[in-house]
Design a protein around this motif. Structure first.
Motif, PDB file in Angstrom:
ATOM      1  N   ILE A 158      -7.328  -0.059 -10.822  1.00 35.47           N
ATOM      2  CA  ILE A 158      -6.000   0.424 -10.470  1.00 35.47           C
ATOM      3  C   ILE A 158      -6.052   1.767  -9.737  1.00 35.47           C
ATOM      4  N   GLU A 159      -6.988   2.603 -10.102  1.00 36.10           N
ATOM      5  CA  GLU A 159      -7.103   3.890  -9.407  1.00 36.10           C
ATOM      6  C   GLU A 159      -7.399   3.667  -7.926  1.00 36.10           C
ATOM      7  N   ALA A 160      -8.352   2.789  -7.622  1.00 33.97           N
ATOM      8  CA  ALA A 160      -8.679   2.497  -6.220  1.00 33.97           C
ATOM      9  C   ALA A 160      -7.515   1.783  -5.534  1.00 33.97           C
ATOM     10  N   CYS A 161      -6.878   0.848  -6.231  1.00 42.31           N
ATOM     11  CA  CYS A 161      -5.747   0.116  -5.655  1.00 42.31           C
ATOM     12  C   CYS A 161      -4.574   1.036  -5.333  1.00 42.31           C
ATOM     13  N   SER A 162      -4.371   2.036  -6.161  1.00 42.44           N
ATOM     14  CA  SER A 162      -3.238   2.947  -5.963  1.00 42.44           C
ATOM     15  C   SER A 162      -3.348   3.740  -4.666  1.00 42.44           C
ATOM     16  N   GLU A 163      -4.564   3.868  -4.146  1.00 37.98           N
ATOM     17  CA  GLU A 163      -4.786   4.629  -2.916  1.00 37.98           C
ATOM     18  C   GLU A 163      -4.574   3.793  -1.664  1.00 37.98           C
ATOM     19  N   LEU A 164      -4.346   2.491  -1.825  1.00 40.76           N
ATOM     20  CA  LEU A 164      -4.179   1.591  -0.684  1.00 40.76           C
ATOM     21  C   LEU A 164      -2.719   1.438  -0.299  1.00 40.76           C
ATOM     22  N   ASN A 165      -2.466   1.273   1.004  1.00 44.68           N
ATOM     23  CA  ASN A 165      -1.100   0.959   1.417  1.00 44.68           C
ATOM     24  C   ASN A 165      -0.848  -0.520   1.126  1.00 44.68           C
ATOM     25  N   ASP A 166       0.374  -0.980   1.320  1.00 47.81           N
ATOM     26  CA  ASP A 166       0.732  -2.352   0.953  1.00 47.81           C
ATOM     27  C   ASP A 166      -0.099  -3.397   1.691  1.00 47.81           C
ATOM     28  N   ASN A 167      -0.347  -3.197   2.987  1.00 45.39           N
ATOM     29  CA  ASN A 167      -1.143  -4.162   3.754  1.00 45.39           C
ATOM     30  C   ASN A 167      -2.580  -4.213   3.264  1.00 45.39           C
ATOM     31  N   GLU A 168      -3.158  -3.061   2.987  1.00 44.84           N
ATOM     32  CA  GLU A 168      -4.537  -3.011   2.487  1.00 44.84           C
ATOM     33  C   GLU A 168      -4.638  -3.670   1.115  1.00 44.84           C
ATOM     34  N   LEU A 169      -3.666  -3.402   0.251  1.00 46.04           N
ATOM     35  CA  LEU A 169      -3.684  -3.997  -1.090  1.00 46.04           C
ATOM     36  C   LEU A 169      -3.542  -5.516  -1.005  1.00 46.04           C
ATOM     37  N   GLU A 170      -2.686  -5.981  -0.109  1.00 45.92           N
ATOM     38  CA  GLU A 170      -2.518  -7.422   0.059  1.00 45.92           C
ATOM     39  C   GLU A 170      -3.825  -8.059   0.534  1.00 45.92           C
ATOM     40  N   GLU A 171      -4.522  -7.409   1.458  1.00 41.37           N
ATOM     41  CA  GLU A 171      -5.785  -7.975   1.932  1.00 41.37           C
ATOM     42  C   GLU A 171      -6.821  -8.018   0.806  1.00 41.37           C
ATOM     43  N   LYS A 183       1.602   2.038 -13.580  1.00 38.48           N
ATOM     44  CA  LYS A 183       2.645   1.008 -13.678  1.00 38.48           C
ATOM     45  C   LYS A 183       3.123   0.579 -12.293  1.00 38.48           C
ATOM     46  N   ALA A 184       3.292   1.530 -11.395  1.00 44.11           N
ATOM     47  CA  ALA A 184       3.749   1.199 -10.041  1.00 44.11           C
ATOM     48  C   ALA A 184       2.729   0.317  -9.314  1.00 44.11           C
ATOM     49  N   THR A 185       1.467   0.613  -9.493  1.00 45.11           N
ATOM     50  CA  THR A 185       0.422  -0.164  -8.829  1.00 45.11           C
ATOM     51  C   THR A 185       0.328  -1.566  -9.423  1.00 45.11           C
ATOM     52  N   THR A 186       0.442  -1.689 -10.733  1.00 41.28           N
ATOM     53  CA  THR A 186       0.404  -3.025 -11.334  1.00 41.28           C
ATOM     54  C   THR A 186       1.621  -3.851 -10.888  1.00 41.28           C
ATOM     55  N   LYS A 187       2.761  -3.210 -10.688  1.00 40.35           N
ATOM     56  CA  LYS A 187       3.943  -3.936 -10.199  1.00 40.35           C
ATOM     57  C   LYS A 187       3.710  -4.457  -8.783  1.00 40.35           C
ATOM     58  N   ARG A 188       3.032  -3.651  -7.952  1.00 42.66           N
ATOM     59  CA  ARG A 188       2.708  -4.103  -6.593  1.00 42.66           C
ATOM     60  C   ARG A 188       1.786  -5.317  -6.650  1.00 42.66           C
ATOM     61  N   LEU A 189       0.803  -5.288  -7.559  1.00 45.46           N
ATOM     62  CA  LEU A 189      -0.112  -6.423  -7.697  1.00 45.46           C
ATOM     63  C   LEU A 189       0.607  -7.648  -8.241  1.00 45.46           C
ATOM     64  N   GLU A 190       1.513  -7.474  -9.185  1.00 47.38           N
ATOM     65  CA  GLU A 190       2.256  -8.601  -9.732  1.00 47.38           C
ATOM     66  C   GLU A 190       3.132  -9.260  -8.676  1.00 47.38           C
ATOM     67  N   ALA A 191       3.648  -8.463  -7.742  1.00 48.04           N
ATOM     68  CA  ALA A 191       4.417  -9.029  -6.631  1.00 48.04           C
ATOM     69  C   ALA A 191       3.510  -9.877  -5.732  1.00 48.04           C
ATOM     70  N   LEU A 192       2.276  -9.434  -5.548  1.00 48.59           N
ATOM     71  CA  LEU A 192       1.317 -10.204  -4.747  1.00 48.59           C
ATOM     72  C   LEU A 192       0.918 -11.503  -5.447  1.00 48.59           C
ATOM     73  N   ILE A 193       0.808 -11.461  -6.767  1.00 46.81           N
ATOM     74  CA  ILE A 193       0.517 -12.688  -7.523  1.00 46.81           C
ATOM     75  C   ILE A 193       1.626 -13.704  -7.272  1.00 46.81           C
TER      76      ILE A 193
END
Length: 143
Positions: free
Chosen positions: A70-83, A9-19
């Motif tokens: 999501i498993e791979a995304c959860s291991e990324l910091n915010d900058n990496e996930l944004e990229e 859930k935390a990782t999907t929230k980070r992605l939704e913020a990027l959307i």
């Protein structure tokens, strides 16, 4: 590694913020983009890489989908996930190249490598411009 429901859930929230942050600045408001979140890694041809996300599109209809591991995304910091996020959106923007270059055959590994290099460069440029733009908008210009 199995991801907990809270981490998912935390990782999907980070992605939704990027959307919310990137959908309009990248010009995707005219597209119908489906974002999905998966907890099982997609199959890869090259076992050296872990696929964090996968994009497909029907550019002629302005439709696309991005599936996030999501498993791979959860291991990324915010900058990496944004990229990663912006990189996948850039695949949408250049998807039409597939049809222009060759509509009958699959792309070669070399053609795929060229597209990857292009979207890496575009993603980094977009992020840099966004970061500078936010900083520049806070500077008062005296006339």
């Amino acid at each position: 590694m199995s991801l907990s429901k809270a981490d998912f859930k935390a990782t999907t929230k980070r992605l939704e913020a990027l959307i919310r942050k990137w959908h309009v600045p990248l010009g995707l408001q005219k597209w119908r983009v489906c974002y999905s979140y998966d907890d099982t890694p997609p199959a890869m041809d090259d076992e050296e890489w872990q696929r964090t996300a996968c994009t497909s599109s029907k550019w002629q209809y302005l439709e696309a989908s991005i599936s996030f591991n999501i498993e791979a995304c959860s291991e990324l910091n915010d900058n990496e996930l944004e990229e990663v996020f912006v990189h996948e959106c850039c695949h949408i923007l250049v998807a039409e190249m597939h049809g222009v270059i060759d509509t009958e055959r699959e792309w070669s590994k070399e053609q795929v490598a060229h597209e990857e290099r292009v979207v890496v460069q575009l993603a980094r440029a977009f992020i840099d411009v966004m970061d500078r733009g936010c900083k520049l908008s806070k500077i008062k210009v005296e006339s």
